[in-house]
Design an enzyme around this catalytic site. Structure first.
Site, PDB file in Angstrom:
ATOM      1  CG  ASN A  48      -1.699   1.249   1.409  1.00 17.80           C
ATOM      2  OD1 ASN A  48      -1.811   2.036   0.466  1.00 17.80           O
ATOM      3  ND2 ASN A  48      -2.247   1.467   2.591  1.00 17.80           N
ATOM      4  CD1 TRP A  49       3.850   1.228  -2.420  1.00 18.92           C
ATOM      5  CD2 TRP A  49       3.815   2.084  -4.495  1.00 18.92           C
ATOM      6  NE1 TRP A  49       4.736   0.492  -3.194  1.00 18.92           N
ATOM      7  CE2 TRP A  49       4.727   0.996  -4.465  1.00 18.92           C
ATOM      8  CE3 TRP A  49       3.634   2.770  -5.691  1.00 18.92           C
ATOM      9  CZ2 TRP A  49       5.452   0.595  -5.591  1.00 18.92           C
ATOM     10  CZ3 TRP A  49       4.354   2.375  -6.815  1.00 18.92           C
ATOM     11  CH2 TRP A  49       5.252   1.294  -6.759  1.00 18.92           C
ATOM     12  CE  LYS A  50       0.202   3.276   4.652  1.00 18.14           C
ATOM     13  NZ  LYS A  50       0.211   3.317   6.096  1.00 18.14           N
TER      14      LYS A  50
ATOM     15  CG  HIS B 175      -5.799   2.031   5.075  1.00 19.61           C
ATOM     16  ND1 HIS B 175      -5.268   2.993   5.906  1.00 19.61           N
ATOM     17  CD2 HIS B 175      -4.851   1.075   4.943  1.00 19.61           C
ATOM     18  CE1 HIS B 175      -4.037   2.641   6.243  1.00 19.61           C
ATOM     19  NE2 HIS B 175      -3.762   1.478   5.668  1.00 19.61           N
TER      20      HIS B 175
ATOM     21  CD  GLU C 239      -2.566   5.517   6.736  1.00 23.91           C
ATOM     22  OE1 GLU C 239      -2.536   5.540   5.494  1.00 23.91           O
ATOM     23  OE2 GLU C 239      -1.680   4.956   7.427  1.00 23.91           O
TER      24      GLU C 239
ATOM     25  CD  GLU D 131      -3.638  -2.547   7.164  1.00 25.62           C
ATOM     26  OE1 GLU D 131      -2.501  -2.774   6.744  1.00 25.62           O
ATOM     27  OE2 GLU D 131      -4.239  -1.500   6.943  1.00 25.62           O
TER      28      GLU D 131
ATOM     29  N   GLY E 267       2.296   1.932  10.696  1.00 29.04           N
ATOM     30  CA  GLY E 267       3.271   3.016  10.598  1.00 29.04           C
ATOM     31  C   GLY E 267       3.962   3.360  11.909  1.00 29.04           C
TER      32      GLY E 267
ATOM     33  CB  SER F 135       5.012  -2.179  11.901  1.00 28.75           C
ATOM     34  OG  SER F 135       4.620  -0.842  12.164  1.00 28.75           O
TER      35      SER F 135
ATOM     36  N   GLY G  33       2.807  -1.211   4.154  1.00 31.37           N
ATOM     37  CA  GLY G  33       2.971   0.192   3.793  1.00 31.37           C
ATOM     38  C   GLY G  33       4.438   0.515   3.555  1.00 31.37           C
ATOM     39  N   GLY G  34       5.086   1.060   4.578  1.00 33.00           N
ATOM     40  CA  GLY G  34       6.466   1.546   4.479  1.00 33.00           C
ATOM     41  C   GLY G  34       7.424   0.596   3.772  1.00 33.00           C
TER      42      GLY G  34
HETATM   43  P1  PGA Z   1       2.812   0.041   7.536  1.00 32.79           P
HETATM   44  O1  PGA Z   1       1.372   0.345   6.862  1.00 32.79           O
HETATM   45  O2  PGA Z   1       3.295  -1.268   6.955  1.00 32.79           O
HETATM   46  O3  PGA Z   1       3.673   1.201   7.129  1.00 32.79           O
HETATM   47  O4  PGA Z   1       2.599  -0.062   9.004  1.00 32.79           O
HETATM   48  C1  PGA Z   1       0.434  -0.678   6.669  1.00 32.79           C
HETATM   49  C2  PGA Z   1      -0.812  -0.118   6.023  1.00 32.79           C
HETATM   50  O5  PGA Z   1      -1.163   1.030   6.302  1.00 32.79           O
HETATM   51  O6  PGA Z   1      -1.493  -0.790   5.234  1.00 32.79           O
END
Ligand code: PGA
Length: 261
Positions: free
Chosen positions: A9-11, A97, A99, A169, A175, A215, A236-237
């Site tokens: 997930n590149w956000k 998600h 966010e 999640e 994050g 994470s 994500g990251g």
């Molecule tokens: P993260 O993000 O791996 O950076 O914790 C996961 C996500 O938001 O899907």
């Protein structure tokens, strides 16, 4: 054989040059890589979807949107609808998600409407669920996850479980660098599977993929994937750098080969 999904997930990261460089490099690497039962998937920002889908072409790499409108078409400035995604051959989409829930008022009811729109337009939803830190601390995890499932799946028919994906999640792990331990993640995955079994069928519960997210890094992915109810990751990251993403993918391949579901 266990099927695993490695979803990045590149956000809101990456410029067009960075996106195309990543996709070109990844598709080139995939040409020489046997994946077995592992599916690579990336969710780039909206404006790159078409280009990403075209670079991914006939490779095994799937491209997903990060959100979708609740509406089919109409006067909703700034929104993108499921038929639009379908029209550019995007087959997957994240919904719910944390966010989006936090910054864009995404509620379970809205997630359910979005789910219906994706299903009507033949897209595979990646439905995100998870409890907040204070909810976990107050022993409310089971109640929160069950409530999210009940609201989002209310009156939803599942005919083909492989055309749905759930991503657990925990909000406190996204994050933050605080990954859920494999045991904590497994416990919630098993709860979700149990709920699917009670509310649908054993077969649906077994076949519907449930990803863990929060994470994930190349060095903790292996232990998470070894859990019986974890069918991959939403990352994500660690999905932003090609070598990290590649290492996550390579971690999944032998596990998918070895583990019986
Ligand atoms: P993260 O993000 O791996 O950076 O914790 C996961 C996500 O938001 O899907």
């Amino acid at each position: 054989m266990k099927s695993l999904i490695v979803a990045g997930n590149w956000k809101m990261y990456k410029t067009r040059t960075e996106v195309t460089a990543f996709f070109n490099e990844l598709t080139a690497r995939l040409e020489n890589q046997k994946l077995g039962e592992v599916t690579p998937l990336i969710c780039p920002p909206y404006i790159y979807l078409s280009e990403c889908a075209s670079i991914a072409g006939q490779s095994n790499l799937k491209v997903a949107a990060q959100d979708v409108s609740m509406h089919q078409f109409g006067a909703y400035t700034g929104e993108i609808s499921a038929p639009m995604l379908r029209s550019i051959d995007i087959g997957y989409c994240l919904i719910g998600h944390s966010e989006r829930r936090k910054y864009h008022d995404e509620t379970d009811d809205r997630v359910r409407v979005k789910l219906l729109k994706l299903l009507e337009n033949d897209l595979i939803p990646i439905i995100c669920l998870g409890e907040k830190e204070e909810e976990r601390e107050n022993g409310m995890t089971t109640r929160i996850i069950t409530r999210q499932l009940e609201s989002i799946f209310k009156d939803i028919t599942i005919n083909e479980p492989q055309r749905f994906i759930i991503a657990y999640e925990p909000v406190w792990a996204i994050g933050t660098g605080k990954t859920a331990t494999p045991e904590i993640a497994q416990e919630v995955h098993s709860l979700i599977r149990g709920w699917l079994k009670s509310n649908y069928t054993q077969e649906i519960a077994e076949q519907l993929p449930i990803l863990y997210g929060g994470s994930i890094k190349p060095d903790n992915f292996h232990e998470l994937l070894k859990q019986p109810d974890i069918d991959g990751g939403l990352i994500g990251g660690a999905s932003l750098k090609i070598d990290d993403y590649w290492s996550l993918l390579k971690t999944a391949i032998p596990i998918a080969e070895k583990l019986q579901k």
